[in-house]
Scaffold this motif. Structure first.
Motif, PDB file in Angstrom:
ATOM      1  N   TYR A 123     -37.138  47.787  99.769  1.00 20.12           N
ATOM      2  CA  TYR A 123     -37.661  48.939  99.028  1.00 20.12           C
ATOM      3  C   TYR A 123     -36.549  49.518  98.143  1.00 20.12           C
ATOM      4  CZ  TYR A 123     -41.709  48.932 102.176  1.00 20.12           C
ATOM      5  OH  TYR A 123     -42.848  48.606 102.870  1.00 20.12           O
ATOM      6  N   GLU A 124     -36.312  48.862  97.038  1.00 16.61           N
ATOM      7  CA  GLU A 124     -35.175  49.231  96.195  1.00 16.61           C
ATOM      8  C   GLU A 124     -35.267  50.665  95.690  1.00 16.61           C
ATOM      9  OE1 GLU A 124     -34.669  46.437  93.066  1.00 16.61           O
ATOM     10  OE2 GLU A 124     -34.375  44.720  94.394  1.00 16.61           O
ATOM     11  N   SER A 125     -36.480  51.128  95.385  1.00 16.51           N
ATOM     12  CA  SER A 125     -36.632  52.475  94.837  1.00 16.51           C
ATOM     13  C   SER A 125     -36.486  53.555  95.895  1.00 16.51           C
ATOM     14  CB  SER A 125     -37.994  52.613  94.153  1.00 16.51           C
ATOM     15  OG  SER A 125     -39.043  52.407  95.085  1.00 16.51           O
ATOM     16  N   GLU A 126     -36.481  53.187  97.171  1.00 13.13           N
ATOM     17  CA  GLU A 126     -36.448  54.173  98.248  1.00 13.13           C
ATOM     18  C   GLU A 126     -35.099  54.277  98.934  1.00 13.13           C
ATOM     19  OE1 GLU A 126     -38.865  56.164  98.579  1.00 13.13           O
ATOM     20  OE2 GLU A 126     -40.225  55.094  97.236  1.00 13.13           O
ATOM     21  N   THR A 127     -34.215  53.323  98.716  1.00 15.06           N
ATOM     22  CA  THR A 127     -32.914  53.372  99.376  1.00 15.06           C
ATOM     23  C   THR A 127     -32.022  54.421  98.709  1.00 15.06           C
ATOM     24  OG1 THR A 127     -32.073  51.589  97.970  1.00 15.06           O
ATOM     25  CG2 THR A 127     -33.028  50.965 100.093  1.00 15.06           C
ATOM     26  N   ARG A 128     -31.181  55.028  99.511  1.00 17.98           N
ATOM     27  CA  ARG A 128     -30.268  56.072  99.044  1.00 17.98           C
ATOM     28  C   ARG A 128     -28.849  55.764  99.503  1.00 17.98           C
ATOM     29  NH1 ARG A 128     -34.373  56.612  96.789  1.00 17.98           N
ATOM     30  NH2 ARG A 128     -35.679  58.485  96.548  1.00 17.98           N
ATOM     31  N   GLN A 129     -27.906  56.479  98.941  1.00 12.52           N
ATOM     32  CA  GLN A 129     -26.512  56.305  99.318  1.00 12.52           C
ATOM     33  C   GLN A 129     -26.192  57.132 100.559  1.00 12.52           C
ATOM     34  OE1 GLN A 129     -24.198  54.176  97.808  1.00 12.52           O
ATOM     35  NE2 GLN A 129     -26.064  53.451  96.769  1.00 12.52           N
TER      36      GLN A 129
END
Length: 224
Positions: free
Chosen positions: A179-185
């Motif tokens: 889920y590329e759009s949902e991952t965060r730092q």
């Protein structure tokens, strides 16, 4: 080998892996038949681009493939608007999958959430898994960035079931990264490092190297 059927319900794409990714991978490795149901299309209220709906579906399928799960179902109800959807419509989406696949075990959202979609899914899960359905066990999972942000004045998620996911943490993180759009730092709760840290912390509560935590909603036992 096991022969149980498992259903994991999420309001949005990524909820399922955030809450129960390691447990799903463990079920799959044990030979259980695992289904995922994503109740909403998870896009329109966040991105204002209908083309992203199919992207999210592909990400959900990639996530499931990484976990060893083949069956992903989509309810397509409106994202971030389940509080406006008639309760019976949300019920029907979940009831349909329960009827078609007769799960023994169901994992769903906790009612102790800041996200109203999550709460609505929990309420409808209770309707869809009534005793006549044959569902034996329902557990609620925690959703990082939602269950943890409810505030001290409201009821909090309380863990009373821990699943040992030692050996499945890296798989969970890899699956979530679909889920590329949902991952965060890091240190955001929806980062790979944070998910690994949470698994370690939950594991230490139960004497495991890593765990996922759940709240038992109910369990029907015919023999003891």
């Amino acid at each position: 080998m096991s022969d149980r059927t498992v259903l994991v319900i999420g309001a949005h794409p990524d909820d399922e892996v955030l809450g129960a990714g390691g447990t799903m991978a463990k079920h799959a490795a044990a030979g259980d038949e695992v289904h995922v149901l994503i109740v909403t299309e998870g896009t329109t209220q966040q991105y204002d681009d209908d083309s992203i709906i199919e992207q999210k579906r592909e990400e959900a399928r990639e996530c499931a493939d990484t976990l060893g799960i083949g069956a992903v179902h989509f309810g397509d109800l409106p994202d971030m608007r389940l509080d406006d959807v008639p309760h019976v419509e949300t019920n029907a989406v979940i009831e349909s999958v329960v009827s078609d696949h007769s799960p023994d075990v169901v994992y769903t959202h906790s009612p102790h959430e800041v996200n109203l979609d999550h709460k609505a899914v929990y309420d409808s899960t209770l309707v869809a898994t009534r005793p006549a359905t044959g569902v034996e066990r329902v557990l609620a999972y925690e959703t990082p960035s939602s269950t943890g942000w409810t505030g001290g004045a409201t009821s909090q998620f309380g863990a009373d079931v821990y699943v040992d996911i030692t050996g499945y943490v890296d798989t969970k993180v890899e699956a979530f990264n679909a889920y590329e759009s949902e991952t965060r730092q890091f240190p955001h709760p929806r980062s790979g490092k944070s998910l690994s840290a949470r698994a370690t912390a939950r594991g230490s509560e139960a004497g495991f190297a890593a765990a996922e935590a759940f709240s038992l909603v109910y369990e029907r036992v015919s023999e003891i």
